[in-house]
Design a protein around this motif. Structure first.
Motif, mmCIF file in Angstrom:
data_model
loop_
_atom_site.group_PDB
_atom_site.id
_atom_site.type_symbol
_atom_site.label_atom_id
_atom_site.label_comp_id
_atom_site.label_asym_id
_atom_site.label_seq_id
_atom_site.Cartn_x
_atom_site.Cartn_y
_atom_site.Cartn_z
ATOM 1 N N ASP A 124 0.816 -1.220 0.000
ATOM 2 C CA ASP A 124 0.000 0.000 0.000
ATOM 3 C C ASP A 124 0.849 1.269 0.000
ATOM 4 O OD1 ASP A 124 -2.405 -1.450 0.119
ATOM 5 O OD2 ASP A 124 -2.231 -1.660 2.299
ATOM 6 N N ALA A 125 2.139 1.124 -0.293
ATOM 7 C CA ALA A 125 3.063 2.260 -0.208
ATOM 8 C C ALA A 125 2.641 3.425 -1.096
ATOM 9 C CB ALA A 125 4.479 1.819 -0.560
ATOM 10 N N GLU A 126 2.176 3.149 -2.306
ATOM 11 C CA GLU A 126 1.804 4.243 -3.212
ATOM 12 C C GLU A 126 0.706 5.103 -2.604
ATOM 13 O OE1 GLU A 126 0.186 5.084 -7.774
ATOM 14 O OE2 GLU A 126 0.936 3.105 -7.220
ATOM 15 N N ALA A 127 -0.339 4.465 -2.094
ATOM 16 C CA ALA A 127 -1.449 5.210 -1.501
ATOM 17 C C ALA A 127 -1.019 5.902 -0.220
ATOM 18 C CB ALA A 127 -2.616 4.266 -1.223
ATOM 19 N N ALA A 128 -0.233 5.204 0.615
ATOM 20 C CA ALA A 128 0.169 5.759 1.909
ATOM 21 C C ALA A 128 1.086 6.961 1.740
ATOM 22 C CB ALA A 128 0.851 4.686 2.746
ATOM 23 N N VAL A 129 2.074 6.833 0.861
ATOM 24 C CA VAL A 129 3.023 7.933 0.653
ATOM 25 C C VAL A 129 2.344 9.096 -0.058
ATOM 26 C CG1 VAL A 129 5.170 8.626 -0.472
ATOM 27 C CG2 VAL A 129 5.035 6.420 0.697
ATOM 28 N N GLY A 130 1.440 8.802 -0.973
ATOM 29 C CA GLY A 130 0.694 9.870 -1.640
ATOM 30 C C GLY A 130 -0.141 10.667 -0.655
ATOM 31 N N ALA A 131 -0.815 9.975 0.243
ATOM 32 C CA ALA A 131 -1.633 10.657 1.251
ATOM 33 C C ALA A 131 -0.762 11.487 2.183
ATOM 34 C CB ALA A 131 -2.432 9.625 2.053
ATOM 35 N N LEU A 132 0.393 10.938 2.561
ATOM 36 C CA LEU A 132 1.310 11.672 3.436
ATOM 37 C C LEU A 132 1.819 12.930 2.749
ATOM 38 C CD1 LEU A 132 3.079 11.993 5.952
ATOM 39 C CD2 LEU A 132 4.722 10.413 4.908
ATOM 40 N N ALA A 133 2.226 12.814 1.489
ATOM 41 C CA ALA A 133 2.754 13.971 0.761
ATOM 42 C C ALA A 133 1.707 15.072 0.626
ATOM 43 C CB ALA A 133 3.258 13.546 -0.614
ATOM 44 N N ARG A 134 0.476 14.675 0.294
ATOM 45 C CA ARG A 134 -0.577 15.688 0.132
ATOM 46 C C ARG A 134 -0.893 16.387 1.452
ATOM 47 N NH1 ARG A 134 -2.025 11.917 -3.864
ATOM 48 N NH2 ARG A 134 -3.124 10.569 -2.382
ATOM 49 N N SER A 135 -0.882 15.638 2.539
ATOM 50 C CA SER A 135 -1.105 16.229 3.862
ATOM 51 C C SER A 135 0.043 17.177 4.224
ATOM 52 C CB SER A 135 -1.230 15.120 4.907
ATOM 53 O OG SER A 135 -1.373 15.653 6.205
#
Length: 260
Positions: free
Chosen positions: A76-87
């Motif tokens: 799930d790294a793509e979704a997790a890192v994407g969410a972190l970056a946007r936050s």
């Protein structure tokens, strides 16, 4: 909040934001990103805050994203890192666009997202022992936090390319020489110097300084005619505002202005 990732201390109109994960070298995780946005919004909206300073705790300023968290995300790294970056980016954008000056006091090494935070200051003071690294491509990643936007503008495309592609470590003196930071301060003088700079800014015409922030950022992509129009509108607005009237009156009366 118990043991917040970032702490806030407000004194004499200055908000001190301190990255408070020293055991993790102040790395960015979801709580950190949420807290950054929360505090950036508070600093931007609180009329009693006239200047914001960001620094780190412990030996590091910020080493970037929490790689342990990236690894734990697994498939799930793509979704997790994407969410972190946007936050994370919401906090970055608020600090970059708030209508008050922003100072970074870089107490130690800054890498990855920490580099993005370090160079975000209108005034970026660095401890002599600090150093700067892009670090992203070393672990197969790409920049975030605005690094790919700020670096070419601060140090030029060639130097930005070298930093991002090679991850070469940049020492404090070299960083100041190339325009990555404003200037170098002895380690034991960093907080004192940051406090002095912030105090001067906090006593200044912060609405005019906010317009200066906008003009400088907008100038990058504007043609000369557009920028001249923006400058004319901005100086006219400033002249008609309380700060402008006070500044002119103080100059004519040969007294210090009182912008607060």
């Amino acid at each position: 909040m118990n043991n917040p990732a970032i702490t806030l201390d407000i004194r004499d109109g200055i908000a001190w934001l301190t990255l408070a994960r020293p055991e993790k070298r102040n790395s960015v995780d979801p709580e950190f990103a949420f807290r950054l946005n929360e505090l950036a919004e508070q600093c931007a909206e609180d009329a009693n805050i006239r200047c914001v300073v960001l620094t780190g705790s412990g030996k590091f300023f910020c080493v970037g994203g929490d790689i342990d968290a990236f690894s734990a995300a697994g498939e799930d790294a793509e979704a997790a890192v994407g969410a972190l970056a946007r936050s994370f980016h919401r906090g970055i954008h608020r600090l970059a666009t708030m209508e008050k000056p922003f100072v970074t006091a870089i107490n130690g090494p800054a890498a990855g997202a920490g580099l993005s935070l370090a160079i975000l200051g209108d005034i970026a003071l660095t401890a002599a022992s600090a150093h700067f690294t892009s670090a992203y491509s070393a672990v197969g990643l790409t920049p975030d936090g605005g690094a790919s936007w700020w670096l070419p503008r601060l140090i030029g495309m060639r130097r930005a390319q070298e930093m991002i592609f090679t991850n070469r470590r940049i020492g404090a003196e070299e960083a100041a020489g190339m325009g990555l930071v404003t200037r170098v301060v002895a380690d034991d003088r960093l907080r004192t110097e940051a406090s002095a700079v912030a105090s001067t800014l906090a006593k200044g015409p912060i609405r005019a300084l906010a317009r200066c922030r906008s003009l400088l950022v907008e100038s990058v992509n504007a043609d000369l005619s557009t920028q001249l129009d923006r400058e004319a509108a901005s100086i006219a607005e400033s002249a008609g505002a309380a700060e402008g009237r006070e500044g002119v009156a103080a100059f004519l009366a040969k007294r210090p202005p009182h912008f607060v």
